[in-house]
Every structure is written in structure tokens, then in C-alpha cells.
Motif scaffolding. Structure first.
Motif, PDB file in Angstrom:
ATOM      1  N   ALA A 184       0.843  -1.197   0.000  1.00 27.09           N
ATOM      2  CA  ALA A 184       0.000   0.000   0.000  1.00 27.09           C
ATOM      3  C   ALA A 184       0.876   1.245   0.000  1.00 27.09           C
ATOM      4  O   ALA A 184       1.972   1.252   0.557  1.00 27.09           O
ATOM      5  CB  ALA A 184      -0.904  -0.002   1.237  1.00 27.09           C
ATOM      6  N   PRO A 185       0.411   2.308  -0.642  1.00 30.11           N
ATOM      7  CA  PRO A 185       1.166   3.567  -0.597  1.00 30.11           C
ATOM      8  C   PRO A 185       1.157   4.143   0.806  1.00 30.11           C
ATOM      9  O   PRO A 185       0.293   3.806   1.612  1.00 30.11           O
ATOM     10  CB  PRO A 185       0.397   4.463  -1.571  1.00 30.11           C
ATOM     11  N   SER A 210      -1.290  -8.455   7.291  1.00 31.58           N
ATOM     12  CA  SER A 210      -1.963  -8.463   5.989  1.00 31.58           C
ATOM     13  C   SER A 210      -2.666  -7.140   5.716  1.00 31.58           C
ATOM     14  O   SER A 210      -2.694  -6.667   4.576  1.00 31.58           O
ATOM     15  CB  SER A 210      -2.955  -9.623   5.913  1.00 31.58           C
ATOM     16  N   LEU A 211      -3.240  -6.532   6.751  1.00 28.44           N
ATOM     17  CA  LEU A 211      -3.902  -5.244   6.579  1.00 28.44           C
ATOM     18  C   LEU A 211      -2.877  -4.123   6.414  1.00 28.44           C
ATOM     19  O   LEU A 211      -3.060  -3.214   5.592  1.00 28.44           O
ATOM     20  CB  LEU A 211      -4.791  -4.942   7.789  1.00 28.44           C
ATOM     21  N   LYS A 239      -1.289  -3.928   2.905  1.00 34.12           N
ATOM     22  CA  LYS A 239      -2.167  -3.748   1.743  1.00 34.12           C
ATOM     23  C   LYS A 239      -3.056  -2.515   1.823  1.00 34.12           C
ATOM     24  O   LYS A 239      -3.557  -2.056   0.797  1.00 34.12           O
ATOM     25  CB  LYS A 239      -3.069  -4.993   1.564  1.00 34.12           C
ATOM     26  N   LEU A 240      -3.279  -1.987   3.022  1.00 31.93           N
ATOM     27  CA  LEU A 240      -4.200  -0.864   3.156  1.00 31.93           C
ATOM     28  C   LEU A 240      -3.450   0.385   3.616  1.00 31.93           C
ATOM     29  O   LEU A 240      -2.644   0.323   4.552  1.00 31.93           O
ATOM     30  CB  LEU A 240      -5.298  -1.192   4.178  1.00 31.93           C
ATOM     31  N   PRO A 241      -3.721   1.530   2.987  1.00 35.34           N
ATOM     32  CA  PRO A 241      -3.069   2.786   3.398  1.00 35.34           C
ATOM     33  C   PRO A 241      -3.763   3.405   4.606  1.00 35.34           C
ATOM     34  O   PRO A 241      -4.565   4.333   4.477  1.00 35.34           O
ATOM     35  CB  PRO A 241      -3.200   3.668   2.153  1.00 35.34           C
ATOM     36  N   PRO A 289       6.173  -2.174   6.692  1.00 37.50           N
ATOM     37  CA  PRO A 289       5.614  -3.131   5.720  1.00 37.50           C
ATOM     38  C   PRO A 289       6.661  -4.090   5.161  1.00 37.50           C
ATOM     39  O   PRO A 289       6.401  -5.289   5.022  1.00 37.50           O
ATOM     40  CB  PRO A 289       5.038  -2.215   4.628  1.00 37.50           C
ATOM     41  N   GLU A 290       7.830  -3.577   4.806  1.00 40.98           N
ATOM     42  CA  GLU A 290       8.836  -4.470   4.214  1.00 40.98           C
ATOM     43  C   GLU A 290       9.416  -5.443   5.227  1.00 40.98           C
ATOM     44  O   GLU A 290       9.831  -6.547   4.847  1.00 40.98           O
ATOM     45  CB  GLU A 290       9.960  -3.641   3.606  1.00 40.98           C
TER      46      GLU A 290
END
Length: 303
Positions: free
Chosen positions: A22-23, A120-121, A124-126, A300-301
């Protein structure tokens, strides 16, 4: 025969994992409050998942603390007497402390694990990632309400009536525990992403909370064993202060002479200390949020 359209199909887990990261999203606790609808959904889903598959569901949040209190009452009021002969209504003294300790430890431990458990959230979610520790604090508060109900019922039966000073003390105690628990949850949650040992450290630290607060023993006993200097150092523990505040709000009012009980079993300058420690905890929360903001871009990474 044609079938009616049921809308777009939900993506599978494999499809979600295949999505790009996600951005970046706007961050900060203020952004979490602005997205309170999403925060509410996260809290509700977390609560539902805890009772998923049970017959009684959320009723367990009342049954478990009620059973625990009845065990304490039988042991300390019926079998032993008045808390080894020193503390009147010792079961209330113990359970009042347990309520706020439970709130703090669940906020701290839940916040520490919140990023890893919602990977997971997050990937994938900004959304502002502070939302996940905040959600765990709200879940802890939701589970603390039944414990408060279980606490209030025997207090009323024993003659307790709410008074403004006592309610202010209890509110200050919960504010202190909330600010401190969320601050530590933010710091340890991002640390747990980079090194999973941080989660184990948090669990170990919360084990000591139960024994480092005047819950299973009175503050008077600390003064007797360690003297004024030792008692002064003991009160630098913010959770000890929080426990004393909630005991002022509930337990002292159940005793035969609440004023005398407060004078004997509670330290001087209780509110002054509570306000000072709450202010320090809020400052720690601000610093924790800044540290979190500096490190969250790598979350995230690393997940």
C-alpha cells in the motif's frame, strides 16, 4: 437459468498477498481519530474474533471476572478472614487493583503484538499504523467494563456510594494507565516488527506488574518493611499509583471508616503524584508517537 448478480466477489487471501504494498498513508494519532469509523470496525472485528466459535459469546467477559472475584472473596473473606487480618474487605482491595492492572497489561501486550498480528492489513491498506495499538487499547477498555461492573456490585452491597473525589481518583488512575499503556504499546509494537524478542520482553515485564503494585498486599506493608525512603521509591512506579487511585475510588468506600482507611492505607499527596505521573505518561506518549513515525515507513517491508 441465469443467476442474479451478487456484486463483485471478495478477493481471496492469495489475491490479497499478490497485491503491491500500500502507498504511505497520513500518520499520527490525530489521523487515527479522524478515521474513527475504520478504527471502530477494527475494534469490533477484534472483539468478535476473540469470542468466535463460543456459545455464550461476549457473556464470557462477565462470567470470567465474576468467577475470579468469587474465588477471591471465598479465599480471603471466608477462609482467611480480613486479608490475613490487616485489610478490611481485602477481596475488593485485590480486585480493584486487578481491574486496572488488567487494562494496562492488555493494552501493553496487545499493542506490542498489534502490528505483527495485522500484517496483511498493514501491507495492503493505506491506514495510519498507530491505529492498531490504539484499537488494542480500546479492546482492553471494552473488556475492562465488565470487570468494573463486577467490582461495583459488591461495593454497593457493602455500603459504597460514589463520591466526586473517589470518582476523580478512579478516572485519573485509568487515564494514567491508558497513556502509559498506549505509549509503551507504540514503542514495543514497532520494535517487535524488527525483533520478535521485544514481544517476549513485554510479556516478561507485565508479569512483574502484578507483584510491583499494592494489590495483593497493602501500601502500608511497603512502608513497614522498607521505611519511608523505600516507600517513596516504590511510589515512582506509575502503576502502583494507578492502583492506589482506583482503590481510593472504590475500596476505601466499602470499609467501616473510609476516611481513616484512606489516611492509614493510602500515601500522602495521592492526587498530586497521580497528576504528575499522568503528565509524564502523556509526554512519553508524544515521544513514543514520534519514534513510531520515524520507524513505521520500514514496517511493511519488515513484516
Amino acid at each position: 437459468m441465469s443467476t442474479a448478480s451478487k456484486g463483485p466477489a471478495r478477493p481471496t487471501t492469495a489475491e490479497l498477498e499478490a497485491l503491491p504494498l500500500a502507498p504511505p498513508a497520513a500518520t499520527g494519532l490525530r489521523e487515527v481519530v479522524r478515521r474513527r469509523y475504520l478504527l471502530g470496525m477494527l475494534v469490533r472485528n477484534t472483539i468478535k474474533s476473540r469470542y468466535q466459535g463460543t456459545v455464550l459469546g461476549w457473556l464470557w467477559s462477565y462470567l470470567q471476572p465474576a468467577t475470579r472475584f468469587l474465588m477471591f472473596y471465598f479465599l480471603f473473606q471466608v477462609m482467611i478472614g480480613r486479608g490475613a487480618g490487616t485489610i478490611e474487605n481485602f477481596a475488593i482491595h485485590l480486585f480493584a487493583g486487578m481491574v486496572i492492572v488488567h487494562f494496562f497489561t492488555e493494552t501493553f501486550n496487545g499493542g506490542t503484538q498489534s502490528l505483527v498480528q495485522n500484517r496483511s492489513l498493514i501491507t495492503k491498506l493505506p491506514v495510519p499504523r498507530e491505529m492498531f495499538p490504539v484499537a488494542r487499547m480500546l479492546v482492553a477498555a471494552w473488556h475492562t467494563v465488565p470487570m468494573l461492573v463486577i467490582l461495583v456490585i459488591p461495593c454497593i452491597l457493602l455500603g459504597w456510594r460514589p463520591d466526586p473525589v473517589g470518582m476523580a481518583a478512579a478516572l485519573l488512575g485509568f487515564s494514567l494507565a491508558a497513556a502509559l499503556g498506549l505509549a509503551l504499546g507504540l514503542l514495543f509494537s514497532v520494535g517487535n516488527v524488527f525483533m520478535r524478542d521485544v514481544g517476549k520482553i513485554a510479556q516478561t515485564l507485565t508479569m512483574f506488574v502484578t507483584f510491583s503494585v499494592p494489590m495483593m498486599y497493602s501500601y502500608t506493608l511497603v512502608e513497614e518493611r522498607f521505611g519511608p525512603t523505600g516507600a517513596e521509591l516504590y511510589l515512582y512506579n506509575p502503576m502502583a499509583e494507578a492502583v492506589l487511585l482506583i482503590q481510593r475510588g472504590f475500596w476505601t468506600g466499602t470499609t467501616s471508616d473510609p476516611a481513616a482507611t484512606a489516611e492509614v492505607h493510602l500515601p500522602d499527596h495521592l492526587f498530586t503524584r497521580g497528576l504528575a505521573m499522568t503528565a509524564v505518561s502523556v509526554l512519553l506518549l508524544v515521544l513514543a508517537q514520534r519514534v513510531f513515525a520515524r520507524l513505521e515507513a520500514k514496517v511493511p517491508e519488515r513484516l
